[in-house]
Enzyme design. Sequence first.
Site, mmCIF file in Angstrom:
data_model
loop_
_atom_site.group_PDB
_atom_site.id
_atom_site.type_symbol
_atom_site.label_atom_id
_atom_site.label_comp_id
_atom_site.label_asym_id
_atom_site.label_seq_id
_atom_site.Cartn_x
_atom_site.Cartn_y
_atom_site.Cartn_z
ATOM 1 N N ASP A 35 64.428 34.532 49.655
ATOM 2 C CA ASP A 35 63.396 35.286 48.932
ATOM 3 C C ASP A 35 63.279 34.837 47.476
ATOM 4 O OD1 ASP A 35 63.073 36.575 51.243
ATOM 5 O OD2 ASP A 35 63.799 38.540 50.564
ATOM 6 N N ALA A 36 64.434 34.561 46.858
ATOM 7 C CA ALA A 36 64.415 34.211 45.431
ATOM 8 C C ALA A 36 63.649 32.905 45.203
ATOM 9 C CB ALA A 36 65.838 34.089 44.917
ATOM 10 N N GLU A 115 44.266 41.848 76.960
ATOM 11 C CA GLU A 115 44.930 42.009 75.660
ATOM 12 C C GLU A 115 45.307 43.460 75.432
ATOM 13 O OE1 GLU A 115 41.577 40.987 73.236
ATOM 14 O OE2 GLU A 115 41.138 39.431 74.704
ATOM 15 N N LYS A 117 45.164 46.926 73.565
ATOM 16 C CA LYS A 117 44.164 47.570 72.706
ATOM 17 C C LYS A 117 44.945 48.184 71.544
ATOM 18 C CE LYS A 117 40.138 50.599 72.900
ATOM 19 N NZ LYS A 117 40.422 51.351 71.688
ATOM 20 N N ASP A 119 45.913 50.003 68.219
ATOM 21 C CA ASP A 119 45.339 51.200 67.606
ATOM 22 C C ASP A 119 45.310 51.037 66.088
ATOM 23 O OD1 ASP A 119 44.187 53.613 67.700
ATOM 24 O OD2 ASP A 119 46.002 54.754 68.170
ATOM 25 N N TYR A 227 40.630 39.244 67.894
ATOM 26 C CA TYR A 227 40.254 39.345 69.310
ATOM 27 C C TYR A 227 38.818 38.945 69.641
ATOM 28 C CZ TYR A 227 38.961 44.030 67.590
ATOM 29 O OH TYR A 227 38.463 45.049 66.865
ATOM 30 N N LYS A 316 42.184 52.775 79.148
ATOM 31 C CA LYS A 316 42.898 53.648 78.205
ATOM 32 C C LYS A 316 44.190 54.170 78.816
ATOM 33 C CE LYS A 316 41.085 55.743 74.910
ATOM 34 N NZ LYS A 316 41.290 55.638 73.460
ATOM 35 N N CYS A 410 69.828 88.283 65.664
ATOM 36 C CA CYS A 410 69.832 87.255 66.710
ATOM 37 C C CYS A 410 69.015 87.729 67.920
ATOM 38 C CB CYS A 410 71.274 86.968 67.114
ATOM 39 S SG CYS A 410 71.394 85.953 68.592
ATOM 40 N N CYS A 413 71.611 88.464 70.914
ATOM 41 C CA CYS A 413 72.651 89.500 70.931
ATOM 42 C C CYS A 413 72.453 90.568 69.861
ATOM 43 C CB CYS A 413 74.027 88.865 70.784
ATOM 44 S SG CYS A 413 74.337 88.203 69.136
ATOM 45 N N CYS A 427 73.487 82.613 64.090
ATOM 46 C CA CYS A 427 73.876 83.931 64.603
ATOM 47 C C CYS A 427 75.344 84.134 64.236
ATOM 48 C CB CYS A 427 73.696 83.975 66.117
ATOM 49 S SG CYS A 427 74.630 85.287 66.912
ATOM 50 N N CYS A 433 78.212 85.972 71.561
ATOM 51 C CA CYS A 433 76.749 85.977 71.755
ATOM 52 C C CYS A 433 76.434 85.287 73.090
ATOM 53 C CB CYS A 433 76.074 85.242 70.601
ATOM 54 S SG CYS A 433 74.347 84.863 70.892
HETATM 55 S S1 IVH Z 1 37.078 43.808 71.658
HETATM 56 C C1 IVH Z 1 32.837 43.146 71.610
HETATM 57 N N1 IVH Z 1 39.695 43.708 71.808
HETATM 58 O O1 IVH Z 1 38.911 49.007 70.122
HETATM 59 C C2 IVH Z 1 34.222 43.559 71.786
HETATM 60 N N2 IVH Z 1 38.698 45.542 70.700
HETATM 61 O O2 IVH Z 1 37.289 51.150 71.276
HETATM 62 C C3 IVH Z 1 34.668 44.456 70.742
HETATM 63 N N3 IVH Z 1 40.306 47.120 69.733
HETATM 64 O O3 IVH Z 1 36.156 48.670 68.004
HETATM 65 C C4 IVH Z 1 36.048 44.817 70.712
HETATM 66 N N4 IVH Z 1 42.131 46.051 70.363
HETATM 67 O O4 IVH Z 1 38.466 48.190 67.034
HETATM 68 C C5 IVH Z 1 38.618 44.399 71.376
HETATM 69 N N5 IVH Z 1 41.979 43.459 71.970
HETATM 70 C C6 IVH Z 1 40.928 44.147 71.543
HETATM 71 C C7 IVH Z 1 41.055 45.348 70.811
HETATM 72 C C8 IVH Z 1 39.910 46.021 70.408
HETATM 73 C C9 IVH Z 1 41.659 47.105 69.704
HETATM 74 C C10 IVH Z 1 39.479 48.186 69.123
HETATM 75 C C11 IVH Z 1 38.306 47.679 68.318
HETATM 76 C C12 IVH Z 1 37.085 48.304 68.942
HETATM 77 C C13 IVH Z 1 37.695 49.479 69.632
HETATM 78 C C14 IVH Z 1 36.806 49.966 70.766
#
Ligand code: IVH
Length: 672
Positions: A35-36, A115, A117, A119, A227, A316, A410, A413, A427, A433
């Site tokens: 790091d340094a 892929e 999804k 969050d 993506y 989902k 309590c 009891c 208690c 108890c």
């Molecule tokens: S594709 C045209 N791929 O999910 C395709 N979206 O509920 C557009 N998201 O707005 C999205 N992982 O923010 C795609 N592997 C993934 C994703 C992904 C997360 C999110 C993205 C999108 C939302 C839709």
Amino acid sequence: MTVPESIKQEVLELRRQIEHHNRLYHTLNAPGIPDADYDSLLARLETLERQYNLLTPDSPTQRVGAEPLTQFNQVTHEVAMLSLDKVSSEQELIDFEARIMKRLNDQRQLEYSCEPKVDGVAVGLLYRDGILKRAATRGDGVIGEDITHNVRTIRTIPLRINMLPEQSLIEVRGEVFLGKKGFMRLNERAEKEGGKVFVNPRNTAAGAIRQLDSRNTAKIPLQMYCYSIGVVQGIELPDKLSSVFGKLAEWGLPVNPEQRTEQGIAGCLKYCMQLLNKRNTLEYEIDGAVVKVDDLKAQNKLGQNTKSPRWAMAYKFPAEEKSTKVLDVEFQVGRTGTITPVARLEPVFVGGVTVSNTTLHNMNEIERLGLCIGDTVVIRRAGDVIPKVVKVINSKRSTKYKAVNIPEDCPACGSIIEKDGEVLYRCSAGITCPAQRKESIKHFASRMAMDIEGLGDKLVEILVEQNLIGSVADIYELSTEKLSGLERMGLKSANNLIRAIEKSKDTSLQRFLLALGIREVGEATAAALVNHFGDLQLIQDASTEKLEKISDIGPIVAQHIHTFFANKQNQVLIAELQHSGIQWSKIDISADDKPLRGLTYVLTGTLGSIVRNEAKARLLLNGANVAGSVSSNTDVVVAGSGAGSKLKKAQELGIEVIDEEEFLTLLDTLNL
Ligand code: IVH
């Protein structure tokens, strides 16, 4: 000012080196220099940029944040940023494929890019001539906000891509998110400094990306996975999405390593299930999988609906956070008398199970949350973790809410409840108890303690309520006759239970110590006591000073142990138990027959099939030391899934690393 050519060259070389090390450190998790050394490269670059007026927006010095903005500029997306249609069942995914096959009028098996999804927050990165010119949020899909200043602080996003040609334009889209570790560290710091804790990684990432002052964003370790692609000019892209991902990775853009190409929807379903199983071991939160037709020509042909493409579908997973109502708050009495508030909830399906109550831990937690009876709260349950209340939705507070007060007496009891330290209430009745009695018997019979098969929580409650047992010693007075009178207890079950009780008499000193339920004495402490003294009488007679000599045992735990054994009632109980036939083999601590004697182990990451304390106890009992951090004194590191910095350090130091499977094999070969 004329700048010497040598300085210009040095600045370019410094930028190249710094970005190279950024990538090694942040993307590949394999730091190339200390790091340094990295800091001094950055410091030199900063000095030169200032001195010769050479600062450009693509310089890595900009990653620490710049002067705050007064407002966000609006950005019009040249190619709309679409959303995704969602399904949550296998059948719906099968129907999705049937629809696209029909539209394509082609019965051949399709290939899909699958892929996670992630969050987080959708962001588009616009590179002109290879330089990150603009980053924008999705907004309403057509108009978003310019957040370039914040995105520059994300170290895994290249500020310049040398492989892109002059006169080129490409928008790369993806999800900006905050990893689980980063989130935990932020909250640990916030708690220590008395700051506001963050609710979840997604909200934290969304807040961080919308800061006017990018110096605030720079403090949050955001990441991104790319993506999709928006506008493209002057670049020839491959004709498959999966190959486009390969290109993005070549350019140094972060692409999710969990991305796979799958055959047909059957392949996608397999992927979804595997990902769901893996969900908790991933270092970031996901809310599902995304399935996309891999062939870009087919994508084009399929086109889009108003808001979402026809060639992609989100599968989902069960949500890990849901809101529900607090119907009541009740108070439970624990094994040692601690009073724990428990929220009774309107049942809610979250994280794959229905949750109808959850612990609120203590009164401080209720105060921190500002929780009242009748409130609507957000419940979170990730994996096997106990569900917890993450926050109160204040905007949903009705007029019929009621404050939560600790009862004076309590609930089990009626004895007085006393305050114990800063946050706990207890208690005052002790073992008289009934609630404490029940809990201590449940604990005594539990798997890690005396391991009495068939003597579960429900049965203990019944036995205590029917006055068949009053203390743990009474377990050994039970008979088939006494048991078979109970409702739903047949002769066979009664016999089995008596046999299990008999079997539990042959135990180990460690199990027996744990079973006694001494405050703060869990598996690891019990193992440490056995290792040190080897004999119950010696532990019973030990002074607090002697107890404190054991590493892991501090003054408070030593006091609890000493007080427990000094108590006359407890002495009688131990004698009764031994009289009933409980025994263990003699332990000779001086004999050097312990297979792991002299070895220091470090446990890191998540162990799936063994509780960490149990793992630690087994190592201790076999003579090993168990340390909390890796150093040159470490002999073996046990790396569970998701192991991070400790594993990295072990590899750097050349220390032996074993995975969970190897560890379990080792435990199998040990006798304790
Ligand atoms: S594709 C045209 N791929 O999910 C395709 N979206 O509920 C557009 N998201 O707005 C999205 N992982 O923010 C795609 N592997 C993934 C994703 C992904 C997360 C999110 C993205 C999108 C939302 C839709």
